[in-house]
Write a protein that holds these residues in place. Structure first.
Motif, PDB file in Angstrom:
ATOM      1  N   THR A  89      39.467  48.121  44.312  1.00  0.00           N
ATOM      2  CA  THR A  89      39.504  46.787  44.647  1.00  0.00           C
ATOM      3  C   THR A  89      40.967  46.254  43.914  1.00  0.00           C
ATOM      4  O   THR A  89      41.273  45.151  44.780  1.00  0.00           O
ATOM      5  CB  THR A  89      38.553  45.967  43.857  1.00  0.00           C
ATOM      6  N   VAL A  90      41.551  46.733  42.994  1.00  0.00           N
ATOM      7  CA  VAL A  90      42.623  46.567  42.681  1.00  0.00           C
ATOM      8  C   VAL A  90      43.819  47.015  43.835  1.00  0.00           C
ATOM      9  O   VAL A  90      44.617  46.282  43.971  1.00  0.00           O
ATOM     10  CB  VAL A  90      43.064  47.293  41.134  1.00  0.00           C
ATOM     11  N   ASP A  91      43.574  47.902  44.033  1.00  0.00           N
ATOM     12  CA  ASP A  91      44.491  48.526  45.214  1.00  0.00           C
ATOM     13  C   ASP A  91      44.414  47.960  46.519  1.00  0.00           C
ATOM     14  O   ASP A  91      45.709  47.516  47.049  1.00  0.00           O
ATOM     15  CB  ASP A  91      43.896  50.109  45.737  1.00  0.00           C
ATOM     16  N   LYS A  92      43.608  47.410  46.826  1.00  0.00           N
ATOM     17  CA  LYS A  92      43.264  46.333  47.729  1.00  0.00           C
ATOM     18  C   LYS A  92      44.027  45.112  47.803  1.00  0.00           C
ATOM     19  O   LYS A  92      44.723  44.371  48.791  1.00  0.00           O
ATOM     20  CB  LYS A  92      41.934  46.048  48.105  1.00  0.00           C
ATOM     21  N   ILE A  93      44.317  44.777  46.423  1.00  0.00           N
ATOM     22  CA  ILE A  93      45.234  43.426  46.127  1.00  0.00           C
ATOM     23  C   ILE A  93      46.700  43.854  46.831  1.00  0.00           C
ATOM     24  O   ILE A  93      47.115  43.080  47.411  1.00  0.00           O
ATOM     25  CB  ILE A  93      45.295  43.103  44.740  1.00  0.00           C
ATOM     26  N   ARG A  94      46.990  44.940  46.551  1.00  0.00           N
ATOM     27  CA  ARG A  94      48.434  45.328  46.882  1.00  0.00           C
ATOM     28  C   ARG A  94      48.701  45.628  48.193  1.00  0.00           C
ATOM     29  O   ARG A  94      49.641  45.110  48.813  1.00  0.00           O
ATOM     30  CB  ARG A  94      48.957  46.492  45.908  1.00  0.00           C
ATOM     31  N   THR A  95      47.816  46.636  48.703  1.00  0.00           N
ATOM     32  CA  THR A  95      47.903  47.067  50.336  1.00  0.00           C
ATOM     33  C   THR A  95      47.242  45.753  51.161  1.00  0.00           C
ATOM     34  O   THR A  95      47.659  46.042  52.289  1.00  0.00           O
ATOM     35  CB  THR A  95      47.086  48.297  50.224  1.00  0.00           C
ATOM     36  N   LYS A  96      46.371  45.142  50.815  1.00  0.00           N
ATOM     37  CA  LYS A  96      45.574  44.243  51.829  1.00  0.00           C
ATOM     38  C   LYS A  96      46.000  42.751  51.623  1.00  0.00           C
ATOM     39  O   LYS A  96      46.550  42.110  52.458  1.00  0.00           O
ATOM     40  CB  LYS A  96      44.244  44.618  51.949  1.00  0.00           C
ATOM     41  N   TRP A  97      45.646  42.321  50.549  1.00  0.00           N
ATOM     42  CA  TRP A  97      45.344  40.702  50.381  1.00  0.00           C
ATOM     43  C   TRP A  97      47.007  40.099  50.150  1.00  0.00           C
ATOM     44  O   TRP A  97      46.997  39.164  50.898  1.00  0.00           O
ATOM     45  CB  TRP A  97      44.432  40.338  49.184  1.00  0.00           C
ATOM     46  N   ILE A  98      47.612  40.690  49.378  1.00  0.00           N
ATOM     47  CA  ILE A  98      48.878  40.108  49.282  1.00  0.00           C
ATOM     48  C   ILE A  98      49.847  40.066  50.630  1.00  0.00           C
ATOM     49  O   ILE A  98      50.388  39.011  51.059  1.00  0.00           O
ATOM     50  CB  ILE A  98      49.632  40.677  48.171  1.00  0.00           C
ATOM     51  N   PRO A  99      49.724  41.364  51.254  1.00  0.00           N
ATOM     52  CA  PRO A  99      50.576  40.988  52.574  1.00  0.00           C
ATOM     53  C   PRO A  99      49.836  40.308  53.353  1.00  0.00           C
ATOM     54  O   PRO A  99      50.506  39.668  54.449  1.00  0.00           O
ATOM     55  CB  PRO A  99      50.414  42.590  53.181  1.00  0.00           C
TER      56      PRO A  99
END
Length: 618
Positions: free
Chosen positions: A89-99
């Motif tokens: 879920t931390v990884d998704k912050i960088r790869t999905k939600w911020i972009p």
């Protein structure tokens, strides 16, 4: 300052977004958690910043992609929630939600982000080691908060930081990559420093610092706290403290330090006290406070305004010679975004013998601006920091709105101190020279007419022992008086050339067309009276015209030399403007014509006596 804050919670399913919202509202962990919480509105009176706050939940199962994009577009800040026990879920912050939120958006326009590590009750240690690289990669991330919806750890702090990210954003103030203030922020703080430096010595003394502190935060610093502040600056800069005072570099360093330590609300409090908005522009509310000026009323500076402006003049008169040199005047306008007065200033107001702007001329110019364009005057006072340094809510406290002229006429008295005189005449009649003579300049010392010409001049005149400001406004020849406003003034001066046959006819026609039936006092002035007068071949003479229309007889005027310069005409104009309820003929014309009548009577009596003596001698 914003009127409300809208917080959007995003993140993978099951990270606890809805639980966080319900724990905040219910102050306990919910027994049952719905797929998505309804929008929550927290009233202003229960938030630390006293601003209504909207909290919006997102559920991938409940909402479409279009609905998500709409919510992102409306959000002021996004809380991106991850599960501290699930690294994916931390990884998704960088790869999905911020972009998704800020992809393709310029850095300065990106939505601030708060990273929220939920379920800290299930995890020993901290997730910060994993989060720090992401925070370093994305400058729009304001902070990271680890919390627990279950045991209510840091729940209120989470939403406080989210609100703070909107109301006190870091992005306009500080560049985290360069580790320095952004140019617009440094420029605004430099202006604030310059304004706060009340003795203009480029150092903030203890007294000036305390005044600044009290203005921005309500209370002065304790003596020891003041010394501690200067010690911190002294230890970290080479030139931040000088002569036991704070320099500009020291002031900028302090604000940089506040921001770096997460206290950017301190810098925002300073900026907002001095009128800045989130874009670091001065707000309309600050620069142009609402002022109501009814029709037929005028605006004048009052004693508060004059006292403030005199202090500002004395601050910038560095050599204490009672005048502002061009350099000193330029420094005076250093806190403005532009220089509002051009070279025509020196042909609008009185200057010293060596052509510098005196205090008298300086205050006259401000009087002129306040009368002609009150909104521009308020804006200029705002640039100078009037509300802060006069300890008043806004610039309108420096202004008096006079009562309507019709009330003055009814009561037979006026409280006005500033009067407008329109100077009307044909081309070449001497209007420009008449305006310059009002400033004490005869024809010999006047500049070329086309050089930095001003259509206004303003000076003070004594009327019955009281000082009044009289504004002379030169009306271009052959101007069209299309509307009533075009003729409106407190007194009209009709200037004609005694050597020009057509000059008086021009004035007479304007008077009959536009002023004959008005209540505006009028005075005819005969210019160039040092030259031989040309008699009119037919019709009324100027004196007869004035008598017929119950006007004062023409006033003779010349400005070829200081000896012939008769300033009584300006007193006459100001007196007529001050007492508009009196007929002009009552102000002096009657006595003029009585003298003529008495002269005729005396001549008749003398004639009869001589006739009788001659008969007797016979």
């Amino acid at each position: 300052m914003r009127r409300d804050v809208r917080i959007l919670l995003l993140g993978e399913a099951q990270v606890g977004k809805t639980s966080l919202i319900m724990a905040l509202v219910g102050e306990e962990f919910p027994d049952e958690v719905p797929p998505r919480a309804e929008e929550i509105i927290i009233p202003a009176d229960v938030t630390p910043e006293k601003i209504p706050t909207h909290i919006v939940d997102y559920s991938e199962a409940e909402q479409t992609e279009e609905e998500l994009q709409e919510e992102i577009s409306k959000a002021n800040v996004v809380c991106m929630v991850y599960d501290v026990t699930e690294e994916a879920t931390v990884d998704k912050i960088r790869t999905k939600w911020i972009p998704m939120v800020n992809g393709g958006i310029e850095r300065c326009a990106r939505i601030p982000i708060i990273l929220v590590g939920n379920k800290s009750d299930l995890h020993t240690g901290s997730s910060m080691e994993t989060i720090l690289p992401i925070m370093n990669q994305f400058s729009e991330i304001e902070t990271c908060v680890e919390c627990s919806a279950k045991n209510l750890k840091n729940i209120s702090e989470l939403f406080y930081y989210a609100q703070k990210a909107v109301l006190h954003p870091t992005a306009p103030l500080y560049d985290p990559e360069e580790k320095q203030l952004r140019p617009a922020c440094a420029q605004a703080l430099t202006r604030i420093f310059t304004m706060s430096d009340q003795d203009n010595n480029q150092i903030l003394s203890d007294e000036e610092l305390n005044y600044f502190q009290k203005s921005c935060f309500g209370n002065p610093l304790a003596p020891q706290a003041l010394e501690d502040v200067k010690m911190v600056v002294w230890k970290n800069t080479t030139d931040g403290v000088q002569d036991n005072g704070l320099t500009l570099n020291g002031f900028l360093f302090l604000n940089t330090l506040f921001i770096q330590r997460g206290r950017h609300e301190t810098t925002w409090t300073i900026l907002r006290r001095f009128g800045y908005d989130d874009a670091l522009e001065l707000t309309d509310d600050y620069l142009c406070p609402v002022i109501r000026v009814p029709q037929d009323c005028s605006t004048e500076l009052n004693h508060f305004g004059y006292q403030f402006l005199q202090r500002m003049f004395e601050k910038h008169d560095k050599d204490r010679d009672g005048a502002l040199s061009p350099v000193e005047l330029q420094n005076f306008f250093g806190v403005f975004p532009y220089i509002p007065w051009g070279p025509e200033l020196y042909h609008t107001v009185c200057t010293t013998d060596n052509g510098l702007l005196s205090l008298h001329g300086f205050l006259c110019q401000w009087t002129l601006v306040a009368y002609l364009d009150i909104h521009r005057c308020l804006e200029h006072l705002g640039y100078l920091g009037y509300p802060i340094f006069s300890q008043q809510d806004s610039q309108i406290y420096a202004i008096t709105v006079t009562r309507e002229k019709k009330i003055d006429l009814e009561k037979g008295q006026t409280h006005r101190n500033v009067f407008l005189c329109k100077v009307i005449g044909s081309q070449g009649s001497g209007k420009s020279a008449f305006l310059q003579a009002f400033l004490g300049k005869n024809v010999v010392v006047q500049s070329k007419p086309e050089e930095n010409k001003s259509s206004y001049s303003i000076n003070t005149v004594l009327v019955n022992g009281q000082e009044k400001h009289l504004i002379l406004h030169e009306i271009e020849a052959n101007v069209e008086f299309a509307k009533t406003i075009d003729t409106t003034c407190d007194v009209a001066c009709f200037l004609y050339d005694v050597t020009d046959l057509k000059s008086f006819n021009y004035c007479a026609n304007i008077y009959k067309q536009h002023y004959l039936d008005s209540q505006i006092p009028c005075l005819f002035v005969a210019s160039k009276t040092d030259l031989p007068e040309t008699s009119l071949p037919h019709g009324f003479s100027p004196a007869e015209f004035c008598y017929k229309h119950r006007l004062q007889p023409p006033f003779y005027f010349s400005c070829v030399s200081q000896e012939l310069l008769n300033t009584a005409v300006y007193t006459k104009l100001a007196t007529a403007a001050t007492f508009p309820h009196l007929n002009d003929i009552e102000l002096g014309t009657s006595s003029f014509w009585i003298r003529i009548a008495l002269g005729a009577a005396v001549a008749t009596i003398v004639g009869i006596s001589l006739y009788k003596a001659m008969i007797k001698n016979k």
